[in-house]
Structures are given as C-alpha cells and as structure tokens.
Write an enzyme that holds these catalytic residues in place. Structure first.
Site, PDB file in Angstrom:
ATOM      1  N   HIS A  28       0.823  -1.293  -0.124  1.00 34.88           N
ATOM      2  CA  HIS A  28      -0.031   0.027   0.078  1.00 34.88           C
ATOM      3  C   HIS A  28       0.918   1.240  -0.074  1.00 34.88           C
ATOM      4  O   HIS A  28       0.665   2.028  -0.748  1.00 34.88           O
ATOM      5  CB  HIS A  28      -0.898   0.158   1.326  1.00 34.88           C
ATOM      6  CG  HIS A  28      -1.756   1.294   1.223  1.00 34.88           C
ATOM      7  ND1 HIS A  28      -3.200   1.118   0.992  1.00 34.88           N
ATOM      8  CD2 HIS A  28      -1.434   2.526   1.825  1.00 34.88           C
ATOM      9  CE1 HIS A  28      -3.547   2.231   1.315  1.00 34.88           C
ATOM     10  NE2 HIS A  28      -2.676   3.088   1.865  1.00 34.88           N
ATOM     11  N   GLU A  29       1.799   1.325   0.822  1.00 36.52           N
ATOM     12  CA  GLU A  29       2.586   2.599   1.010  1.00 36.52           C
ATOM     13  C   GLU A  29       3.608   2.799  -0.062  1.00 36.52           C
ATOM     14  O   GLU A  29       3.764   3.717  -0.819  1.00 36.52           O
ATOM     15  CB  GLU A  29       3.619   2.359   2.394  1.00 36.52           C
ATOM     16  CG  GLU A  29       2.775   2.550   3.591  1.00 36.52           C
ATOM     17  CD  GLU A  29       1.766   3.527   3.549  1.00 36.52           C
ATOM     18  OE1 GLU A  29       1.918   4.822   3.043  1.00 36.52           O
ATOM     19  OE2 GLU A  29       0.754   3.414   4.505  1.00 36.52           O
ATOM     20  N   HIS A  81       1.987   4.382  -2.907  1.00 33.78           N
ATOM     21  CA  HIS A  81       1.809   5.863  -2.993  1.00 33.78           C
ATOM     22  C   HIS A  81       3.532   6.310  -3.312  1.00 33.78           C
ATOM     23  O   HIS A  81       3.145   7.162  -3.896  1.00 33.78           O
ATOM     24  CB  HIS A  81       1.847   6.250  -1.250  1.00 33.78           C
ATOM     25  CG  HIS A  81       0.423   6.266  -0.879  1.00 33.78           C
ATOM     26  ND1 HIS A  81      -0.506   6.898  -1.461  1.00 33.78           N
ATOM     27  CD2 HIS A  81      -0.081   5.657   0.305  1.00 33.78           C
ATOM     28  CE1 HIS A  81      -1.894   6.893  -0.609  1.00 33.78           C
ATOM     29  NE2 HIS A  81      -1.510   5.944   0.331  1.00 33.78           N
ATOM     30  N   HIS A 109       3.542   6.692  -6.869  1.00 34.56           N
ATOM     31  CA  HIS A 109       2.886   7.798  -7.453  1.00 34.56           C
ATOM     32  C   HIS A 109       3.774   9.016  -7.285  1.00 34.56           C
ATOM     33  O   HIS A 109       3.846   9.821  -8.142  1.00 34.56           O
ATOM     34  CB  HIS A 109       1.837   7.972  -6.357  1.00 34.56           C
ATOM     35  CG  HIS A 109       0.553   8.860  -7.220  1.00 34.56           C
ATOM     36  ND1 HIS A 109      -0.631   9.042  -6.304  1.00 34.56           N
ATOM     37  CD2 HIS A 109       0.513   9.600  -8.270  1.00 34.56           C
ATOM     38  CE1 HIS A 109      -1.343   9.839  -7.083  1.00 34.56           C
ATOM     39  NE2 HIS A 109      -0.721  10.137  -8.398  1.00 34.56           N
TER      40      HIS A 109
END
Length: 676
Positions: free
Chosen positions: A464-465, A468, A471
């Site tokens: 999940h991190e 990010h 991104h």
C-alpha cells in the site's frame, strides 16, 4: 556555525544535521521566500501566467525542502527538542501562508491573469495550475475584509499548534503504556517470534520477563493469539483509551477546539461547515454525496456484518463458553475461526514473508510493471541507522528517484505507516528535478533468532505505502504543486490500494513469498487459502471502516460548538455501526490522528471511495494479465505520472476507457453475487 540547511543540497544532509540548525534555516528561508513573493506582488510588469502564476509556484523552494526535512523527522525521529521547536515553527509557517493568500496586490495579479488569459493558449497543466491558484486565494481569505483576515490569521495560528499537540499526546500515550509480564503462563498462545521480541524489549530495559506495548507489531500478535482474556482486555482498553484519561495528555478539549476552529474558519470563508469547504476540492464534491456514499455502502455491508457477528459469537460460545463477545475477543476468535474454516494460521504464513525478500520481490514487480529498478546505496545519508536508501532508475538507467525505507517501531516514531517526500518532482530551466520519496512503517522487528517476518497484513501495508511511493517516484509534471501525490484526497488512495491486489496473486507471490530458512516458494495450497480467506469477515471490516468515515463527517459536517461530551457524541455518530459492546473508558476520537493531526479531515471516506476505483482498476489488470505491460503503461501514463495536472475522473476514464463501476468493489468484497 556552519548550517548544512543553508547551503544548496540535493540529497538531505542527515549526518550533519543538528536540531539547532533548523530555526535559523527556517528564518533565512522564510526571509528569502518573502522576498520572492514581494518581487511577484510588487512587480510593475503587467501580470502574465509566467511572471505571476508560474513564478508563484516555484517560489519558496528552499523553505519547502527545509520544512519537509523537519516535519518528516518530527514524525519518524522526534524528541522533546524537535517537538518544542515544531510548536514554535508551525505558527511561523501558518503566518507565512496567510501572508501569501491575504496579500491584496498578489491576489489582484492572480485575478487579472485568471480573468484575461485565453485558456486555449495554455496547456491542460497550465490551465489547472491557473485555476487552482485562483481558487486557493479565493478559498483562503483573499476576498475577506481586513478584520476578517486578522481573524483568519488567528484561527490558522491556533490550529497549527493544536494539531501538533494532538499528535504529541497520542504518541506519548502510545509509548508510555507497557504490559510487563513475568509469568510464562501469561504468554500462552503467543507465537515464539512475538515472545522473543517482548523478551528482548524487557532485556533492553533491564527487566526480566516480557514487555508488550501498543506499537502494532507488539499489540496485534498479543490480541490475536494470547489466550489470557483478562490481559487481552487490559491491552485493548489501554489502546482504546489513549488520550482519554482526564489528565494533561487528554485530547478531548484539544479536538473540540480543532473542530470548532475549523468550523469557524469555514463559516468565515462562506461555507456551511468544514466538510463543505474541504469537499469542494474533492471528487465527492459535497458532504451530502459522501454521506450518501457511506450510507449506501453501510446498507449493503451491515446485513453481512451482523451475520458474521452471529457466527463469531456462536463460535466463541462453543469454543470457550464466552457469553458476550467483546472488542478484545474479536481478533482472537477471528483468527481461530479463520484457521478452522480455511486451515489458515497467520503464524504459518509469516516464515514465507521475510522483509528483505518481500522488499526484493516488490521491487521486481515494480520493474515488471513500470520499468523501475532499485539499487541500495549505503553512501546516501539517512536519519537513522535502520533506514535504507535506494537509487531508482528507469529501463535506460536514467535516474528517477531516491527512495528511503524505514520499517520498524522505535521511541520517537509515531505509530502507523505513511509515505512522504523530502523533495518534489518538477521541471525548471529544462531540467527535470527528480523526487526523493520515503515510506515509514512499524513492522515486526527481527530478533536474535529470526529475521523480520511479516504478517500478511504487514505485507499488504508495505505494498500500500509502496503504491503511494510509486505515485511520487513516477511523477512527471512541470509544477511542484501539481506533482506526484498532489491530487484530490479521494483519488490519492487509488495507486496505494491497487498495489495491494498483487499480494493475492500466485504469479506475484512466487517472486517474494519464500520460506526464510529453506527458500521454498509459498505452497499453492497456502496461496489458495489466502485467496479463499480474503473476504473473511469482510462485512465487519467494511462496517468498521465506514464507521470511521461517519465519525469524521460527524465532526466536520456539522457545527461542533455545542458539543460538550466527546464520548456520547462519538457513540451517536457510530450509530448502527457499533457491533461490539461499548465501554465508557474508551474513545476513538481522542486518538484519531488521521483527521485531527493528519490531512484526512472530512476525507476519511476516501479509503472506501478509492476502493471503488482500485477494484475496478485491478479488474482491468485481471482481464489482461496482472503483468500486462500495455495496461501498466496506461496506469503509469494516466494515473501515476500525471499527478494533479488534470481532473482525476478524466484521467481515470482515459486509463480505463469508462467511469469506474462500483459493482467491482461489491463483488470483490463478497457483498453481492458475482453474476447478475
């Protein structure tokens, strides 16, 4: 005294940094930024996009770099000196922000460009920057009277301090509780790695026995496996009552002040409430849309949650004659029931998820999908010896990013997991400045006998991190304020949540899920059980997540000025989502850092909102192949690289070919059938 922050730097000079460097660095950078702003606002040259809007976006770059370093350290490696300095620095930065948005000359120039520029002459990114700059001034007081501007300054000054205080209280409350056990019988059921970590912690404090804390790698195994129900209750009540003890660390008064000041600020700016102000700049657009979204999902999830509660309650009754299922029973009996139904035990999975192996596999997945390559570089300075640093390149070997990874809990580091940056990506003078990105987690530590073995939940958190981080690392914008994760908050979770899907795919798991002793790839049978159990108690989990979004909206979509009892107001907000008996000594709001310290006020719903996007987006990968480069290239081009340069729904449609289908989430969660 030489100050490394006052010299030009690309890589953050962590090794040379001292706390006393920050205040003079801030003072100098603020002075320089004010001079840059004054040059724009006082210019006698007619305002243009280049000399006003563009110049404004690039202004204050050294201040941004110094702020990133300081506040990242305040989250990941803080101490009383840094916290005290944060209370001093934050009002200075709030005042500077007000100085910009309340500068009449500057706003007149921005307004002139907005009203006279032919949008057809601007690129889509330039159009977005112009719109956002103008709206930012409008939304933050540029049209207020002089007395109203002073009121806004006072509100922002107070909020900057109160949010820091809230977080400091939660951190101190989390770290001061310790369950010290000396009777080996009290450890019954707890896996050996968790016991070893607790023993090492006790030893480090000069004590015999075992110490368990409220840090997740210690807390969660205890709640899942400890057979001693009384001790589980003690841990759960300690966790649930953080900053709710009526002492100097109590956050009730702090959070009411925060909510009330946000409400005052919104009203001052012409909005009904804080949520209306926030959501104007979100995909959801309005509090009503968010409340309808949450209510619709709750309607679908609640029947499933209640069925699951009945099953779990009956299982606990049959297993241990538990008459009333409590919050401290949830993880324990869920884990036992999962093992019984799916023959799946979390402790059976952990040997296959050694941290370094997962990290290596995750990097390989990023290479297969997006052409990124990670090389560890021990010469890059870090803020703690445990932090790893990597140079990230593309397939041609061109530098793309610096990536920092900080994995384990320690004193001075707040709980949870997050992504942040030390340097943004942007273009200036024909140079593409590449970003410096960091992820910070609180995962299971290695012990003397075992490496860091992750729970499956920790694996999905890491992915999940990392989503990010991708991104941020793949950002390819011109302007820093539109780059990377500078997108609507209900869109920012799409890249992170979509990456979690690879954790359930056999083709991806084969790259990193290997037994830490034998090197054996995780057996297909275990993978099948992971996939089969992926929706286990999904109804309860969904209702829990929705309850947090509803609590957030309760604090920010209404006027909180009349609220005197935080606990009763919270219970009222939770309403039908309260599946377990309530306990008067616990309170969620007083430690709800996402909305009272972080950036999720009136935005917690975005986790579920983005799940709709991520379920639909991953269904595209599933249709074409989870490593299909054509789909990955589109995701990279339209989602990961564009940042906030265009409307997020437009970007999603260009990636997917259509708007997202909410049914994809409901089907994945098992809340509706897979066929109509």
């Amino acid at each position: 005294m030489r100050n490394p922050l006052l010299e030009p730097f690309d890589l953050t000079p962590f090794a040379e940094l001292k706390t006393e460097h920050f205040k003079p660095a801030f003072e100098k950078a603020l002075q320089q930024a004010r001079e840059e702003i004054d040059a724009i606002s006082n210019s006698e040259t007619p305002p243009t996009f280049e000399n006003t809007i563009e110049a404004l976006d690039y202004a204050g770059y050294p201040l941004e770099r110094i702020s990133s370093v300081f506040f990242n350290l305040n989250s990941a490696e803080t101490n009383p000196e840094i916290q005290a300095l944060a209370q001093e620095i934050s009002p200075m930065l709030a005042a500077f922000s007000n100085d910009i948005t309340l500068n009449e000359n500057l706003f007149k120039r921005v307004q002139a460009v907005h009203e006279t520029t032919d949008a057809k002459l601007l690129s889509p990114e330039q159009q977005m920057l112009l719109t956002k700059k103008f709206k930012h001034f409008q939304r933050n007081g540029a049209l207020l009277s002089a007395p109203e501007k002073e009121e806004l300054r006072a509100i922002d000054n107070s909020l900057s301090k109160l949010k820091l205080t809230f977080g400091e209280h939660v951190l101190e409350e989390t770290q001061k509780f310790k369950l010290h056990l000396t009777d080996a019988g009290d450890l019954d059921g707890i896996p050996e790695p968790a016991k070893e970590a607790a023993r090492m912690l006790a030893e480090s404090e000069g004590k015999k026995g075992w110490i368990f804390t409220l840090d997740y790698p210690s807390y969660l195994p205890f709640m899942k496996y400890a057979t001693n129900r009384g001790l589980r209750k003690k841990m759960a009540l300690a966790f649930g009552s953080r900053a709710f003890h009526g002492d100097e660390l109590d956050n009730r008064e702090v959070l009411i002040k925060i909510a009330s000041l946000r409400q005052q600020r919104a009203r001052l700016l012409g909005y009904e409430n804080h949520a209306e102000f926030v959501l104007e700049e979100r995909m959801a657009k309005s509090p009503l849309a968010v409340q309808k979204f949450l209510a619709d999902l709750l309607e679908k999830a609640l029947p499933a949650a209640r069925r699951e509660m009945e099953e779990l309650t009956e299982y606990a009754r049959k297993t241990d004659e538990i008459k009333s299922l409590e919050k401290w029973d949830s993880a324990f009996y869920s884990e036992k029931l999962k093992k019984e139904k799916f023959d799946l035990d979390e402790s059976e999975l952990k040997p296959y998820f050694e941290l370094n192996s997962v990290l290596k596999g995750m990097f390989e997945i990023a290479g297969n999908l997006f052409g990124l390559y990670f090389k560890k570089d021990t010469d890059i300075e870090t803020y703690h010896e445990e932090v790893q640093a990597f140079r990230v390149t593309d397939e041609s070997g061109a530098p793309m990013a610096i990536f920092y990874a900080d994995f384990h809990p320690r004193p001075g580091k707040r709980a949870g997991a997050w992504m942040t940056s030390y340097k943004p990506q942007f273009r200036k003078h024909e140079k593409n400045e590449r970003p410096h990105i960091s992820i910070v987690c609180n995962f299971t530590r290695p012990t003397k006998n075992t490496p860091s073995l992750l729970t499956f939940n920790e694996v999905t958190t890491l992915f999940h991190e990392f989503g990010h981080a991708l991104h941020g690392m793949l950002a390819d914008s011109t302007y820093p304020s539109l780059s990377g994760t500078s997108v609507y908050w209900d869109f920012v979770e799409l890249p992170s949540q979509v990456m979690e899907n690879w954790c359930y795919e056999p083709e991806a798991l084969s790259l990193f899920a290997r037994h830490h002793e034998t090197g054996e790839v995780i057996p297909e049978l275990l993978v099948a059980r992971i996939r089969a159990s992926s929706n286990f108690l999904e109804g309860i989990a969904t209702v829990r997540q929705l309850s947090f979004g509803m609590l957030d909206m309760a604090w920010h979509a209404t006027d909180p000025s009349e609220i005197s009892d935080v606990k009763s107001y919270e219970n009222q907000a939770f309403g039908d989502t309260m599946l377990f008996p309530d306990h008067p000594e616990t309170c969620m709001s007083t430690s709800f850092s996402h909305i009272f310290q972080g950036g999720y006020s009136a935005g917690y719903y975005s986790y579920k909102w983005a799940e709709v996007l991520d379920a639909d987006a991953f269904s595209y990968f599933s249709e074409k192949g989870i490593f299909n480069r054509e789909v990955a290239d589109k995701f990279k081009e339209f989602i990961l690289s564009k940042g906030g340069t265009e409307d997020p729904m437009d970007l999603y449609i260009r990636f997917r070919g259509r708007k997202p289908d909410p049914e994809a989430l409901l089907k994945r969660a098992g809340l509706v059938g897979t066929s109509s």
